[in-house]
Design a protein around this motif. Structure first.
Motif, mmCIF file in Angstrom:
data_model
loop_
_atom_site.group_PDB
_atom_site.id
_atom_site.type_symbol
_atom_site.label_atom_id
_atom_site.label_comp_id
_atom_site.label_asym_id
_atom_site.label_seq_id
_atom_site.Cartn_x
_atom_site.Cartn_y
_atom_site.Cartn_z
ATOM 1 N N VAL A 554 -31.128 -23.892 -11.744
ATOM 2 C CA VAL A 554 -30.947 -24.013 -10.513
ATOM 3 C C VAL A 554 -32.162 -23.486 -9.688
ATOM 4 O O VAL A 554 -32.472 -23.917 -8.534
ATOM 5 C CB VAL A 554 -30.003 -22.932 -10.061
ATOM 6 C CG1 VAL A 554 -29.849 -22.718 -8.471
ATOM 7 C CG2 VAL A 554 -28.578 -23.491 -10.360
ATOM 8 N N SER A 555 -33.030 -22.656 -10.397
ATOM 9 C CA SER A 555 -34.533 -22.338 -9.614
ATOM 10 C C SER A 555 -35.153 -23.409 -9.438
ATOM 11 O O SER A 555 -35.854 -23.777 -8.405
ATOM 12 C CB SER A 555 -35.301 -21.204 -10.416
ATOM 13 O OG SER A 555 -35.350 -21.674 -11.767
ATOM 14 N N TYR A 556 -35.328 -24.485 -10.510
ATOM 15 C CA TYR A 556 -35.968 -25.777 -10.233
ATOM 16 C C TYR A 556 -35.356 -26.669 -9.292
ATOM 17 O O TYR A 556 -35.997 -27.277 -8.551
ATOM 18 C CB TYR A 556 -36.224 -26.491 -11.769
ATOM 19 C CG TYR A 556 -36.442 -27.776 -11.644
ATOM 20 C CD1 TYR A 556 -37.770 -28.152 -11.133
ATOM 21 C CD2 TYR A 556 -35.493 -28.653 -11.932
ATOM 22 C CE1 TYR A 556 -37.906 -29.603 -11.258
ATOM 23 C CE2 TYR A 556 -35.892 -30.275 -11.708
ATOM 24 C CZ TYR A 556 -36.886 -30.503 -11.436
ATOM 25 O OH TYR A 556 -37.281 -32.110 -11.353
ATOM 26 N N GLU A 585 -40.260 -10.626 -7.463
ATOM 27 C CA GLU A 585 -40.942 -9.529 -7.985
ATOM 28 C C GLU A 585 -41.656 -9.755 -9.282
ATOM 29 O O GLU A 585 -40.860 -10.214 -10.279
ATOM 30 C CB GLU A 585 -40.271 -8.396 -8.121
ATOM 31 C CG GLU A 585 -39.373 -7.824 -6.657
ATOM 32 C CD GLU A 585 -38.411 -6.656 -6.694
ATOM 33 O OE1 GLU A 585 -38.207 -6.332 -7.805
ATOM 34 O OE2 GLU A 585 -37.997 -6.457 -5.601
ATOM 35 N N LEU A 586 -42.877 -9.268 -9.617
ATOM 36 C CA LEU A 586 -43.407 -9.373 -10.818
ATOM 37 C C LEU A 586 -42.634 -8.496 -11.732
ATOM 38 O O LEU A 586 -42.613 -7.138 -11.335
ATOM 39 C CB LEU A 586 -44.856 -8.989 -10.716
ATOM 40 C CG LEU A 586 -45.971 -9.090 -11.715
ATOM 41 C CD1 LEU A 586 -45.973 -10.697 -11.956
ATOM 42 C CD2 LEU A 586 -47.268 -8.912 -11.971
ATOM 43 N N PRO A 596 -34.079 -11.521 -13.969
ATOM 44 C CA PRO A 596 -33.048 -12.426 -13.646
ATOM 45 C C PRO A 596 -33.460 -13.620 -13.926
ATOM 46 O O PRO A 596 -32.758 -14.754 -14.434
ATOM 47 C CB PRO A 596 -32.790 -12.134 -12.258
ATOM 48 C CG PRO A 596 -33.716 -11.182 -11.730
ATOM 49 C CD PRO A 596 -34.192 -10.474 -13.001
ATOM 50 N N LEU A 597 -34.898 -14.041 -13.625
ATOM 51 C CA LEU A 597 -35.460 -15.339 -14.158
ATOM 52 C C LEU A 597 -36.499 -14.941 -15.024
ATOM 53 O O LEU A 597 -37.440 -13.863 -14.958
ATOM 54 C CB LEU A 597 -35.958 -15.874 -12.788
ATOM 55 C CG LEU A 597 -34.956 -16.169 -11.577
ATOM 56 C CD1 LEU A 597 -35.602 -16.901 -10.509
ATOM 57 C CD2 LEU A 597 -33.863 -17.551 -12.275
ATOM 58 N N SER A 598 -36.829 -16.077 -15.861
ATOM 59 C CA SER A 598 -38.181 -16.267 -16.740
ATOM 60 C C SER A 598 -39.354 -16.320 -15.692
ATOM 61 O O SER A 598 -39.227 -16.881 -14.541
ATOM 62 C CB SER A 598 -37.967 -17.277 -17.405
ATOM 63 O OG SER A 598 -38.119 -18.474 -16.857
ATOM 64 N N SER A 599 -40.472 -15.945 -16.083
ATOM 65 C CA SER A 599 -41.668 -16.076 -15.277
ATOM 66 C C SER A 599 -41.899 -17.756 -15.024
ATOM 67 O O SER A 599 -42.362 -17.968 -13.892
ATOM 68 C CB SER A 599 -42.905 -15.621 -16.295
ATOM 69 O OG SER A 599 -42.954 -16.271 -17.360
ATOM 70 N N GLN A 602 -39.541 -18.373 -12.131
ATOM 71 C CA GLN A 602 -40.265 -17.799 -10.928
ATOM 72 C C GLN A 602 -41.406 -18.658 -10.408
ATOM 73 O O GLN A 602 -41.684 -18.508 -8.938
ATOM 74 C CB GLN A 602 -40.803 -16.257 -11.260
ATOM 75 C CG GLN A 602 -39.750 -15.230 -11.358
ATOM 76 C CD GLN A 602 -40.542 -13.836 -11.584
ATOM 77 O OE1 GLN A 602 -41.059 -13.692 -12.482
ATOM 78 N NE2 GLN A 602 -40.230 -13.076 -10.584
ATOM 79 N N LEU A 603 -42.222 -19.231 -11.119
ATOM 80 C CA LEU A 603 -43.055 -20.175 -10.607
ATOM 81 C C LEU A 603 -42.482 -21.056 -9.440
ATOM 82 O O LEU A 603 -43.050 -21.290 -8.299
ATOM 83 C CB LEU A 603 -43.847 -21.082 -11.633
ATOM 84 C CG LEU A 603 -44.853 -20.600 -12.527
ATOM 85 C CD1 LEU A 603 -45.237 -21.381 -13.590
ATOM 86 C CD2 LEU A 603 -46.060 -20.100 -11.679
ATOM 87 N N PHE A 604 -41.332 -21.593 -9.897
ATOM 88 C CA PHE A 604 -40.435 -22.562 -8.943
ATOM 89 C C PHE A 604 -40.025 -21.743 -7.685
ATOM 90 O O PHE A 604 -40.054 -22.400 -6.430
ATOM 91 C CB PHE A 604 -39.204 -23.211 -9.448
ATOM 92 C CG PHE A 604 -39.450 -24.347 -10.571
ATOM 93 C CD1 PHE A 604 -40.230 -25.331 -10.282
ATOM 94 C CD2 PHE A 604 -39.286 -24.055 -12.044
ATOM 95 C CE1 PHE A 604 -40.666 -26.192 -11.363
ATOM 96 C CE2 PHE A 604 -39.819 -24.816 -12.911
ATOM 97 C CZ PHE A 604 -40.248 -26.113 -12.516
#
Length: 971
Positions: A554-556, A585-586, A596-599, A602-604
């Motif tokens: 979903v992040s993508y 957040e880092l 909650p999300l992988s790095s 998080q880029l997306f």
């Protein structure tokens, strides 16, 4: 190793002990050495032959070893053997075979297979010359003895592998030999072999299923190249059909019939064969699929029906091309006759059975696509296939979504096949397909709360699939054909307003978001649905879903959704940013909680945040404030972690922190992707924020630990900033370069050079003073790394050096072609010479056509710049001493392969360099060549010819000439 003297007539017993897999290493070593000794000895193999013929050894490993030694002789030494030795091999094999007839317990399968291979090799070597009665000798010896028949059948399969198998690559000579063997067999022994197969099948069908199956496999293998009438006759086919009713034989019999059907033949004959076979199978009750419980047999039967169907399609295609209307109509009728059976198999609950018939289904639809119009019967067939595909696309209860294994991977593959069928259906009748999908979709969505997940998922999946099945340029599904657009629009409206995004199954959730993004252009037509879909993305259905897999995807998808529709999101920008703040957040390495999300995810998210800020309608000050609030936490975390890093002692802990620091830089970099030519960093008032980032990140370059990952991250950020901040970045470059050139590894340098090249190409004269300063330190750092000794077999180090060399030459090419040659010219005579020699060396000495090509481009450019009357002092001398010889020495190298495309491009640049020298130096160049070429043993005539071609204005003529010149020179 004694090659001449005979070895003792007994075998080395201690060496033989090493053949046992459980033997000690020293015994195994000795056995290996003994094997080599016997292979190399001219007559040592005779000991093995005797051991086999007399049955001296009972140990299986020793028997296998003896066959291996014999195999080596036949394969590699057959021509050098005396007639007596060749006779000995034949006798050995026949004696061993005779001994098998008496054995109460047959040999292990691995020994029988090896024996069959040795027999097959002997056959290949001797059948056409020394042993024409090979098959008759074997058949008369073994008769119908089960042990003998087993070896005979294995030998036939081994011969098939040596002579017929199309997957094995053969030399032209072997191919000619194999063709001759097959022709001779057809003339002399095939009828006898076929008769032997019939006898074996008849004799053993009730008592020895393993032998019968082996024999059926042989028939299937040989039928492709022997006279089909020997097999496709009442006697043989009736026997095969009786096997189709026997549980232990039916699968192999099915495969055998498949091979018969697959045999290449004239279309009319093929149609007759398929039809007669179908009649017999139908009257024997094999078409009653629903009464058959054996799924393994049905999978084979489905493959057979698929073969028959595809054969009919091929016949129809050939007949249609010849224009024979009557015969092609008959074949089409025959094909249509198989459709009910095809549909039964396609819809079967077992996916293997269904998958085996897909190819016929696909080809049949291709036939329908070519017809001028569809009859009612054909439309009904198309609908039948549609319903089958829609049904078979569904997941079953056993599918494991959390831990997908082999079964799941196979279903995904099968789904891809079904998708191809759906695409083909859309080509045959798009209206029928759209209508059918609409019906299924609407019915499911009306009561999705009570429908099983697999039905809801497939309904949305079908809507998604329409996006590819129905053609539309650039995803414009909501303009153009009114029927299509209104149907798709109606389905999308239902999808986003039905509440189905609340369905409690991850497959449905994912399909919902995939479809929303596939049809993101729908929201341009009906933007009123954007808020509700945005909420789905942001809450427990999307980015807050309990499944990490869903959150990741979903992040993508969210980033894609926002990129398309940001213009319609102005009212929600700050609300959205607030809702995703904790996802930006880092994640520090020490908190121990899973993020909650992988790095990567998080880029997306950072890119999405950037897109929302940059493309909003707020004034520049507000954009700057939002961007600052997005990037400041990253900068603060970065400073804190960077201060911690050198104090950490454990390597693993250091790596974790460096990883976290790299992510921070990567996230900041990713936000800059939102800027465009219309919305630049300056226009959005964000330059200051990114300059602050630069100042925060640059100190990482002088960190004493974890240099590699930190430098790599900062370097990537600099690349982005050169594009985004333009000349504002220049004050930071000198200090950054200084740090990056300290204690370099090959990869560091290789990655640093593109940065300097980017700066050179973009800013040209603006960076001239800096480049003049950094040029020699950079070159010296490269020389130092390239001169470091490396292990001879270290492929990685060699490749790193090769890539560094390429990067170095690419940098010189950019300097030369950006009109920045004064940077090189101002380095002092000694340094210029060093650099020039590296270019000559790169052009001639290293067999790397990519680097060589670059070197000749540089040389050509330098000749153009410095080779004239007012060029660099002393350069004309260098041209004649080094550049002209390089133009001949490089292509004359044995490693310069003119059959390789990349090398031909290098030769082209080499020729252009010669052409440029002539342009700049004129008759003086011709005079030099007339003196120089004879030193390369070039005849006066060819020298004269080359000089004349060089003076032609057309470079193409020169290029062609030089290619031929060097091809001739290398003969």
């Amino acid at each position: 190793m004694a090659c001449e003297s005979a070895l003792p007539a007994i075998m080395d017993e201690q060496a033989l002990m090493g053949l046992n897999p459980n033997a000690d290493a020293c015994y195994r070593q000795r056995a290996l050495a003994y094997f080599e000794q016997l292979k190399e000895s001219l007559d040592g193999w005779e000991v093995c032959a005797e051991a086999l013929a007399k049955g001296v050894y009972s140990d299986d490993h020793v028997k296998f070893f003896c066959f291996q030694v014999l195999e080596h002789q036949i394969k590699n030494r057959h021509g050098a053997l005396t007639a007596a030795q060749q006779q000995l091999i034949r006798e050995t094999l026949m004696k061993w075979l005779q001994a098998q007839l008496m054995n109460v317990h047959p040999e292990k399968p691995f020994i029988r297979n090896k024996a069959a291979q040795v027999l097959a090799l002997t056959f290949v070597m001797e059948y056409l010359t020394l042993w024409p009665k090979f098959f008759f000798d074997i058949l008369s010896l073994v008769g119908l003895n089960p042990n003998g028949v087993d070896i005979y059948l294995r030998t036939l399969m081994a011969i098939d592998a040596e002579v017929v198998d199309r997957d094995v690559l053969h030399s032209p000579e072997e191919t000619r030999r194999n063709t001759l063997i097959k022709d001779t067999m057809r003339e002399q022994c095939i009828p006898a072999l076929v008769e032997s197969w019939f006898q074996i099948l008849q004799t053993y069908q009730h008592t020895h299923s393993e032998l019968t199956c082996q024999c059926l496999e042989v028939v299937g293998a040989y039928v492709s190249w022997i006279d089909l009438n020997l097999i496709a006759n009442d006697r043989f086919v009736n026997l095969l059909l009786s096997h189709m009713s026997m549980e232990e034989l039916r699968e192999e019999a099915c495969d055998c019939l498949f091979e018969i059907v697959n045999k290449g033949m004239e279309p009319v004959d093929k149609t007759k064969l398929v039809e007669s076979l179908c009649q017999v199978l139908q009257s024997a009750g094999f078409f009653n699929i629903e009464q058959e419980e054996d799924v393994d047999f049905l999978a084979k039967f489905s493959r057979l029906v698929n073969g028959m169907g595809q054969s009919l399609v091929l016949s129809w295609t050939k007949l249609s091309k010849t224009g024979d209307v009557k015969l092609s109509a008959e074949t089409l009728r025959a094909m249509e006759g198989k459709v009910p059976l095809m549909l039964q198999l396609l819809i079967h609950e077992d996916d293997d059975i269904s998958a085996n018939i897909v190819a016929f289904c696909y080809d049949y639809l291709h036939v329908l696509k070519q017809l001028p119009g569809l009859s009612e019967q054909q439309k009904s067939s198309v609908e039948g296939i549609m319903l089958a595909v829609m049904n078979k696309l569904k997941y079953d209860d056993e599918y494991n979504f959390e831990n997908e294994g082999e079964d799941e991977a196979m279903f995904v593959e099968y789904r891809k096949q079904l998708k191809m069928l759906l695409d083909r259906l859309a080509q045959v009748s798009p209206e029928l397909l759209l209508d059918a999908v609409h019906r299924v979709f609407s019915a499911t969505m009306q009561n999705w709360q009570t429908v099983p997940f697999m039905e809801v998922e497939v309904a949305i999946r079908l809507l998604y699939m329409m996006g590819e099945a129905l053609p539309a340029s650039h995803g414009a599904h909501f303009s153009g054909d009114v029927t299509k657009t209104s149907t798709l629009q109606s389905m999308m409206r239902t999808l986003v307003s039905s509440g189905v995004s609340e369905y409690q199954h991850s497959s449905v959730t994912l399909e919902f978001f995939e479809t929303v993004v596939r049809y993101d252009k729908f929201f341009l037509v009906e933007p009123q649905h954007i808020p509700s879909v945005l909420m789905a993305f942001l809450d427990h259905r999307g980015l807050r879903h309990s499944s990490p897999k869903v959150r990741s995807r979903v992040s993508y998808l969210f980033s894609r959704f926002v990129k398309t529709l940001h213009k319609h999101m102005n009212a929600f920008i700050e609300d959205v940013l607030g809702r995703i703040q904790d996802l930006l957040e880092l994640a520090p390495p020490e908190n121990g909680f899973p993020a909650p999300l992988s790095s990567d995810d998080q880029l997306f998210m950072f890119e999405t945040a950037g897109v929302l800020i940059v493309n909003g309608e707020s004034p520049a000050e507000r954009k700057q404030a939002l961007m600052r609030s997005l990037l400041t936490p990253l900068m603060e975390a970065f400073q804190m972690l960077l201060a911690k890093l050198p104090r950490e002692e454990g390597e693993e802990r250091q790596a974790e922190l460096a990883d976290c620091l790299s992510h921070a830089v990567g996230f900041a970099s990713r936000t800059s992707k939102a800027f465009s030519n219309k919305q630049t960093v300056k226009q959005c008032g964000c330059s200051e924020v990114y300059l602050d980032c630069l100042q925060t990140f640059l100190p990482a370059l002088s960190c004493p630990v974890q240099r590699g990952p930190l430098r790599s991250a900062v370097r990537s950020f600099l690349h982005r900033m050169i594009i985004c901040l333009e000349e504002e970045v220049l004050p930071f470059i000198p200090a950054a370069s200084q740090h990056m050139l300290k204690d370099c590894e090959p990869r560091d340098l290789q990655e640093f050079i593109p940065l300097i090249s980017q700066i050179t190409a973009k800013f040209k004269n603006q960076v001239s003073p800096f480049l003049q300063e950094v040029f020699m330190p950079l070159v010296m750092a490269i020389f130092e790394v390239l001169s470091r000794p490396a292990e001879e077999n270290d492929q990685t180090a060699a490749l790193e050096k090769q890539m560094l060399r390429r990067s170095y030459f690419s940098f010189l090419q950019i300097v030369a072609s950006s009109g920045m040659n004064e940077i090189m010219a101002s380095q002092g005579a000694e340094n210029i010479e060093r650099v020039l020699f590296t270019i000559i060396q790169g052009a001639v000495d290293f067999p790397d056509p990519v680097a060589q090509k670059t070197c000749f481009i540089i040389l050509s450019r330098l000749v153009e710049l410095w080779g004239g009357k007012d060029g660099l002092v002393g350069f004309p001398d260098f041209i004649y001493k080094h550049i002209v010889p390089a133009c001949f020495m490089a292509p004359l190298k044995p490693t310069f392969d003119l059959s390789d495309a990349q090398t031909v491009l290098t030769l082209s640049e080499c020729t252009l360099t010669l052409h440029m020298i002539h342009l700049k130096r004129g008759p003086e160049c011709i005079q030099f060549l007339q003196e120089y070429l004879p030193s390369l043993q070039v005849s006066p005539e060819i020298t004269q010819e080359l000089c004349q071609v060089l003076q032609q204005p057309d470079v193409k003529v020169l290029k062609n000439y030089m290619k031929v010149f060097f091809q001739q020179a290398k003969l």
